[in-house]
Design a protein around this motif. Structure first.
Motif, short mmCIF file in Angstrom:
data_model
loop_
_atom_site.label_atom_id
_atom_site.label_comp_id
_atom_site.label_asym_id
_atom_site.label_seq_id
_atom_site.Cartn_x
_atom_site.Cartn_y
_atom_site.Cartn_z
N SER A 96 0.84 -1.21 0.00
CA SER A 96 0.00 0.00 0.00
C SER A 96 0.87 1.25 0.00
O SER A 96 0.54 2.25 -0.65
CB SER A 96 -0.93 0.01 1.21
OG SER A 96 -1.68 -1.17 1.25
N ALA A 100 0.98 4.16 -2.85
CA ALA A 100 0.78 5.57 -2.49
C ALA A 100 1.94 6.42 -3.01
O ALA A 100 1.72 7.52 -3.55
CB ALA A 100 0.68 5.70 -0.97
N ILE A 103 1.65 7.29 -6.56
CA ILE A 103 0.63 8.32 -6.83
C ILE A 103 1.15 9.72 -6.48
O ILE A 103 1.09 10.63 -7.30
CB ILE A 103 -0.67 8.02 -6.04
CG1 ILE A 103 -1.32 6.75 -6.60
CG2 ILE A 103 -1.64 9.20 -6.09
CD1 ILE A 103 -2.45 6.21 -5.77
N ALA A 113 -8.02 13.40 -3.63
CA ALA A 113 -7.12 12.41 -3.05
C ALA A 113 -7.52 11.00 -3.47
O ALA A 113 -8.68 10.73 -3.78
CB ALA A 113 -7.19 12.52 -1.53
N SER A 114 -6.52 10.13 -3.45
CA SER A 114 -6.78 8.72 -3.70
C SER A 114 -7.06 8.03 -2.37
O SER A 114 -6.49 8.41 -1.34
CB SER A 114 -5.54 8.13 -4.37
OG SER A 114 -5.72 6.77 -4.60
N ILE A 116 -6.71 4.47 -0.47
CA ILE A 116 -6.02 3.20 -0.65
C ILE A 116 -6.26 2.28 0.54
O ILE A 116 -6.15 2.71 1.70
CB ILE A 116 -4.50 3.44 -0.85
CG1 ILE A 116 -4.28 4.11 -2.20
CG2 ILE A 116 -3.70 2.16 -0.74
CD1 ILE A 116 -2.83 4.26 -2.59
N ARG A 123 -6.84 0.72 -4.92
CA ARG A 123 -7.44 2.07 -4.91
C ARG A 123 -8.94 1.95 -4.83
O ARG A 123 -9.55 1.18 -5.58
CB ARG A 123 -7.03 2.81 -6.18
CG ARG A 123 -5.58 3.21 -6.15
CD ARG A 123 -5.19 3.95 -7.37
NE ARG A 123 -5.83 5.27 -7.43
CZ ARG A 123 -5.50 6.19 -8.33
NH1 ARG A 123 -4.56 5.93 -9.21
NH2 ARG A 123 -6.10 7.35 -8.33
N LYS A 128 -10.90 7.57 -10.54
CA LYS A 128 -9.45 7.51 -10.29
C LYS A 128 -8.70 8.73 -10.83
O LYS A 128 -7.60 9.02 -10.39
CB LYS A 128 -8.83 6.25 -10.92
CG LYS A 128 -9.56 4.97 -10.58
CD LYS A 128 -8.98 4.32 -9.34
CE LYS A 128 -9.65 3.02 -8.98
NZ LYS A 128 -11.08 3.07 -8.65
N GLY A 131 -10.26 11.69 -8.05
CA GLY A 131 -10.04 11.45 -6.62
C GLY A 131 -11.19 12.01 -5.80
O GLY A 131 -12.22 12.42 -6.36
N GLU A 180 -2.76 9.73 6.40
CA GLU A 180 -2.75 10.51 5.16
C GLU A 180 -1.31 10.80 4.75
O GLU A 180 -0.44 11.00 5.59
CB GLU A 180 -3.48 11.84 5.40
CG GLU A 180 -3.42 12.78 4.21
CD GLU A 180 -4.00 14.18 4.48
OE1 GLU A 180 -4.55 14.40 5.58
OE2 GLU A 180 -3.88 15.02 3.59
N ARG A 217 -2.33 13.44 -2.96
CA ARG A 217 -2.73 13.07 -1.59
C ARG A 217 -3.27 11.65 -1.60
O ARG A 217 -3.97 11.27 -2.53
CB ARG A 217 -3.85 13.99 -1.11
CG ARG A 217 -3.40 15.13 -0.25
CD ARG A 217 -4.57 15.85 0.36
NE ARG A 217 -4.09 16.81 1.34
CZ ARG A 217 -3.78 18.08 1.07
NH1 ARG A 217 -3.90 18.55 -0.15
NH2 ARG A 217 -3.37 18.90 2.03
N VAL A 218 -2.98 10.93 -0.53
CA VAL A 218 -3.53 9.59 -0.37
C VAL A 218 -4.09 9.45 1.04
O VAL A 218 -3.45 9.85 2.00
CB VAL A 218 -2.44 8.51 -0.60
CG1 VAL A 218 -2.95 7.14 -0.19
CG2 VAL A 218 -1.99 8.49 -2.06
#
Ligand code: AMP
Length: 245
Positions: A96, A100, A103, A113-114, A116, A123, A128, A131, A180, A217-218
């Protein structure tokens, strides 16, 4: 209270965006400052600017700001090591973290943001390329000076830090979100962060090279969470950050 949101784009390319909550008497000031921001963005002149001003249907709940810490980090290589260490502490798997990083270090940036899955690296956001955009968030009026005071002491009392901290504090309060990771897509701004309830808001200088257009951002999501509920919270639930006296 009112929600004010701005998005500026050029064709299909996202140029800039901003969101906050505002009192009715401040709508014009806030909307004008967002318009100015859209018109003066480093990424260039947008061909479309949309400003949405909308009365809130529910009153905001309040959350405390995450505690802020700036780490020592001399280079993007070291930043990746720090990011891995921090995210592992929060239970995010190797796969993961890898997803991230691909991305947030990609030059294809998203508006939002994604999401995950912390275990599988899958995702989870429905769109996609867009986000999920966190919205309906702000700072309680009585807390403005207090938050400025806290950030002033740390030498980082800027709009950028304030807005990112408000966003990270809302995100960390979302049930199902574990952590995050953020890198700004501004080529001149090279401090990113990892944030979570447990870690607080940990700023990482030199997370990317100066001049780099990458960013993103994830949000890491606990496996088995209700994704629609998470998205509804992030996009729709009004949240204000409130700093205790
Ligand atoms: P910024 O720190 O504003 O440069 O944003 C960095 C990246 O975070 C952007 O490229 C977006 O992918 C994402 N982002 C910015 N604002 C939001 C938001 N309100 N909600 C979710 N993601 C965002």
């Amino acid at each position: 209270m009112w929600s004010i949101r701005m998005r500026a784009s050029s064709g299909r390319t996202h140029v800039s965006g901003a969101e906050t909550l505002s009192r009715q008497e401040d709508i014009i000031t806030v909307a004008s400052s967002f318009l100015l921001r859209a018109l003066c963005h480093k990424k260039g002149m947008p061909s479309e600017i949309v400003i949405t001003v909308e009365k809130l249907k529910e009153s905001p709940s309040s959350v405390a700001p995450l505690p802020v810490k700036t780490l020592d980090c001399p280079s993007p290589e070291q930043a990746k090591i720090i990011i891995k260490q921090l995210l592992k502490k929060e239970g995010v798997s190797e796969i993961s973290i890898k997803k991230a990083l691909s991305i947030v270090y990609s030059s294809t940036t998203m508006r939002g943001a994604s999401l995950i899955d912390i275990k599988t690296g899958r995702r989870l956001e429905p769109d996609k390329s867009r986000g999920v955009r966190v919205s309906r968030l702000g700072l309680e009026e009585a807390s403005e000076e207090r938050l400025s005071g806290i950030l002033e002491k740390l030498g980082i009392n800027t709009t950028r830090v304030k807005e990112a901290l408000i966003l990270a504090s809302k995100v960390a309060s979302c049930p199902g979100i574990v952590a995050e990771l953020c890198i700004s897509d501004d080529p001149d701004y090279t401090t990113g962060y990892v944030a979570s309830k447990g870690l607080g808001y940990q700023r990482i200088p030199n997370i990317k090279e100066k001049g780099s257009l990458s960013g993103g951002r994830v949000f890491f999501v606990k496996s088995g969470s209700n994704i629609n509920r998470i998205i509804r919270y992030l996009e729709k639930r009004p949240v204000v950050v409130s700093v205790e006296k």
